[in-house]
Motif scaffolding. Structure first.
Motif, PDB file in Angstrom:
ATOM      1  N   VAL A 177     -48.682  48.049   7.816  1.00  0.00           N
ATOM      2  CA  VAL A 177     -49.673  47.854   8.501  1.00  0.00           C
ATOM      3  C   VAL A 177     -50.568  48.714   9.367  1.00  0.00           C
ATOM      4  CG1 VAL A 177     -51.201  46.049   9.533  1.00  0.00           C
ATOM      5  CG2 VAL A 177     -49.238  45.295   8.035  1.00  0.00           C
ATOM      6  N   VAL A 178     -51.744  48.984   9.543  1.00  0.00           N
ATOM      7  CA  VAL A 178     -52.457  49.942  10.314  1.00  0.00           C
ATOM      8  C   VAL A 178     -53.661  49.271  10.735  1.00  0.00           C
ATOM      9  CG1 VAL A 178     -53.334  52.189  10.501  1.00  0.00           C
ATOM     10  CG2 VAL A 178     -51.714  52.028   8.875  1.00  0.00           C
ATOM     11  N   ILE A 179     -53.695  49.258  12.352  1.00  0.00           N
ATOM     12  CA  ILE A 179     -54.652  48.535  12.940  1.00  0.00           C
ATOM     13  C   ILE A 179     -55.737  49.694  13.383  1.00  0.00           C
ATOM     14  CG2 ILE A 179     -55.375  47.248  14.974  1.00  0.00           C
ATOM     15  CD1 ILE A 179     -52.859  45.936  14.717  1.00  0.00           C
ATOM     16  N   ILE A 180     -56.937  49.676  12.859  1.00  0.00           N
ATOM     17  CA  ILE A 180     -57.701  50.785  13.166  1.00  0.00           C
ATOM     18  C   ILE A 180     -59.057  50.393  14.277  1.00  0.00           C
ATOM     19  CG2 ILE A 180     -59.360  52.713  12.375  1.00  0.00           C
ATOM     20  CD1 ILE A 180     -57.474  53.010  10.072  1.00  0.00           C
ATOM     21  N   ARG A 181     -59.363  51.129  15.405  1.00  0.00           N
ATOM     22  CA  ARG A 181     -60.240  50.604  16.013  1.00  0.00           C
ATOM     23  C   ARG A 181     -61.153  51.746  16.386  1.00  0.00           C
ATOM     24  NH1 ARG A 181     -62.468  50.435  20.925  1.00  0.00           N
ATOM     25  NH2 ARG A 181     -61.240  52.086  21.514  1.00  0.00           N
ATOM     26  N   GLY A 182     -61.100  52.959  15.573  1.00  0.00           N
ATOM     27  CA  GLY A 182     -61.896  54.174  16.002  1.00  0.00           C
ATOM     28  C   GLY A 182     -63.411  53.769  16.268  1.00  0.00           C
ATOM     29  N   GLY A 183     -63.877  54.419  16.895  1.00  0.00           N
ATOM     30  CA  GLY A 183     -65.444  54.378  17.364  1.00  0.00           C
ATOM     31  C   GLY A 183     -65.703  53.465  18.347  1.00  0.00           C
ATOM     32  N   GLY A 184     -64.805  52.690  18.942  1.00  0.00           N
ATOM     33  CA  GLY A 184     -65.188  51.835  20.242  1.00  0.00           C
ATOM     34  C   GLY A 184     -64.954  52.681  21.292  1.00  0.00           C
ATOM     35  N   GLY A 185     -65.473  51.893  22.473  1.00  0.00           N
ATOM     36  CA  GLY A 185     -65.313  52.571  24.094  1.00  0.00           C
ATOM     37  C   GLY A 185     -63.963  52.089  24.634  1.00  0.00           C
ATOM     38  N   GLN A 186     -63.737  52.712  25.591  1.00  0.00           N
ATOM     39  CA  GLN A 186     -62.317  52.408  26.297  1.00  0.00           C
ATOM     40  C   GLN A 186     -62.694  51.001  26.845  1.00  0.00           C
ATOM     41  OE1 GLN A 186     -60.176  55.026  25.251  1.00  0.00           O
ATOM     42  NE2 GLN A 186     -59.439  54.195  27.449  1.00  0.00           N
ATOM     43  N   ALA A 187     -63.657  50.368  27.162  1.00  0.00           N
ATOM     44  CA  ALA A 187     -64.196  48.980  27.766  1.00  0.00           C
ATOM     45  C   ALA A 187     -63.664  48.016  26.674  1.00  0.00           C
ATOM     46  CB  ALA A 187     -65.593  49.272  28.286  1.00  0.00           C
ATOM     47  N   ASP A 188     -63.858  48.338  25.542  1.00  0.00           N
ATOM     48  CA  ASP A 188     -63.407  47.150  24.384  1.00  0.00           C
ATOM     49  C   ASP A 188     -61.923  47.010  24.029  1.00  0.00           C
ATOM     50  OD1 ASP A 188     -66.276  47.097  23.787  1.00  0.00           O
ATOM     51  OD2 ASP A 188     -66.096  48.694  22.616  1.00  0.00           O
ATOM     52  N   LEU A 189     -61.105  47.541  25.007  1.00  0.00           N
ATOM     53  CA  LEU A 189     -59.652  47.346  24.540  1.00  0.00           C
ATOM     54  C   LEU A 189     -58.990  46.148  25.359  1.00  0.00           C
ATOM     55  CD1 LEU A 189     -58.533  50.966  25.801  1.00  0.00           C
ATOM     56  CD2 LEU A 189     -58.789  50.360  23.592  1.00  0.00           C
TER      57      LEU A 189
END
Length: 466
Positions: A214-226
């Motif tokens: 399983v791969v979880i991808i969040r590319g494109g979001g900012g640091q504040a969305d973590l």
């Protein structure tokens, strides 16, 4: 009875509060909700809770006007790496405001990000300690990554730029490796992130046997969305998931709790694709290494076998020669012993052989004498039998001679008869003769040749005159 209007009451309260809280105060609270409107204002619902209880003991509304919010937001997010979000504890500087129409509220002037950072770290440590105490923090990391993870389940927003980078890197790899990717869409930022990611994991779990990783991808979001990736619920689900989870959330500075519990953490979605490709490269390199080891080992075995064969050939030749020499010596010894034994045998039995020879000679002479007498008797008997047989045969021959004289043609001819022949054969009937035939007639003292001019078939007895 004295009375005042509600407006007068609220007005007095406003003046009292203004006099009592003339200067802004630093207040700690927990954010219960956040709302940004189109005008750029930010409206917060703040609560205060006891440490051992979930129910709030105090509630207030907070407002950050657009002018202030435009300055506070980037500073806070850059410093903490988080957005203002539900559940976050903050230290705010606020004015106490009471309006006759809108009631009590806090006009927020500043937010101390260092307080939030400390609270975030404290919360993170508490969650990590809880995962450790429950014994699940390393469960996903202790799984075995499939040798060739080609069936990939991806949790990502369908519109995430990082998803496109991941797919492009994976499907267009220069090595020609083939991967099967299935997307499980999820919200990757905001309050619904945790709930959405857990729901995607549940859907993958239903088809667990179809996937390798399983791969979880969040590319494109900012640091504040973590912030959502530091939640206990998401981290616990990832830690206990039965398939290896690759966290490609797309940040480098901070490590979230999900990064901590995942099988492996990579910096970017592209790095997640590279990790999968490297598994295939490692396998291929291992295969090549095994092939080289195999051929090298085979060469060594061949060389060893050749050397052993040569050594065995030399040893067999030496042993064979040794055996031949031993047999030759034994044969020579046996030959020498046989010769001596034969000579001794001859010497020992020579006298016996002489006596036996004399006895044999006497026996032969005696037998010969007896045989000679017997033979003479046989000869006499044979002579007598032969004379009897000759006499019988002579009588038979005399009888036969008499019969031959009677049938001899010469005797017949002497009595006045003749024999007519046609082509060497005796003519017995006139039917065998025709006009022109040449006949030979034998008489007792010669023969006559005649030609047939006329034939007569009448019976001789019937017309003798003719």
């Amino acid at each position: 009875m004295d009375f005042i209007s509600l407006f007068d009451l609220n007005n007095r309260v406003r003046r009292v509060l203004k006099d009592q809280f003339a200067e802004p105060l630093w207040i700690t609270a927990e954010i219960a909700s956040v709302l940004e409107n189109r005008s750029g204002h930010c409206y917060l619902e703040l609560v205060d809770k006891c440490e051992e209880e979930e129910n709030p003991v105090a509630v207030a509304k907070g407002t950050i006007w657009a002018f202030t919010y435009r300055m506070l937001k980037p500073y806070f997010e850059t410093t903490t790496g988080r957005r203002l979000e539900k559940g976050m504890k903050v230290l705010i500087q606020a004015e106490v405001v009471f309006h006759e129409l809108y009631g009590f509220s806090l006009n927020i002037k500043d937010i101390d990000p260092t307080f939030t950072i400390g609270d975030i770290e404290r919360t993170r440590r508490e969650i990590i300690e809880q995962l450790e105490q429950e014994g699940i923090i390393d469960m996903n990391q202790n799984l075995e990554m499939p040798l060739l993870p080609k069936n990939v389940a991806v949790i990502s927003s369908p519109t995430a730029a990082g998803l496109g980078d991941f797919l492009d890197q994976l499907h267009n790899n220069s090595y020609g490796y083939k991967f099967h990717v299935k997307l499980f869409p999820a919200v990757m930022q905001g309050e619904k992130t945790t709930e959405s990611v857990i729901a995607a994991l549940d859907r993958i779990y239903e088809y667990e046997e179809l996937f390798d990783v399983v791969v979880i991808i969040r590319g494109g979001g900012g640091q504040a969305d973590l912030g959502s990736f530091d939640s206990y619920d998401m981290a616990a689900n990832v830690a206990q998931f039965p398939l290896p989870v690759i966290a490609g959330i797309g940040h480098e500075r901070d490590e979230t709790i999900v990064d901590r519990v995942a099988f492996v953490r990579v910096k970017t979605p592209t790095a997640a694709a590279a990790f999968l490709i490297e598994r295939f490269q490692d396998f291929e390199a291992r295969i090549d290494e095994l092939k080289e080891d195999f051929w090298a080992g085979a060469d060594v075995l061949v060389v060893r076998a050749k050397n052993r064969q040569q050594m065995l050939a030399v040893e067999v030749k030496r042993m064979t020669q040794r055996m031949l020499d031993n047999h030759i010596n034994r044969l020579r010894l046996y030959s020498h012993k046989s010769g001596q034994a034969a000579r001794l045998f001859v010497l020992n039995y020579q006298g016996r052989f002489g006596a036996i020879g004399v006895r044999l000679k006497n026996g032969v002479e005696s037998g010969f004498s007896r045989s000679s007498l017997a033979m003479q008797g046989y000869v006499e008997r044979i002579k007598r039998q032969c004379r009897i047989l000759f006499e019988k045969d002579l009588h038979v021959l005399e009888l036969a001679e008499t019969k031959v004289k009677y049938v001899d043609p010469k005797n017949v001819l002497e009595r006045g008869y003749s024999i007519t022949r046609l082509n060497g054969k005796a003519v017995r009937s006139i039917e065998s003769v025709k006009v022109g035939d040449v006949l030979e007639t034998s008489l007792v003292d010669g023969w006559v040749r005649s030609v047939v001019e006329k034939e007569n078939y009448k019976c001789f007895n019937k017309d003798r005159s003719e």
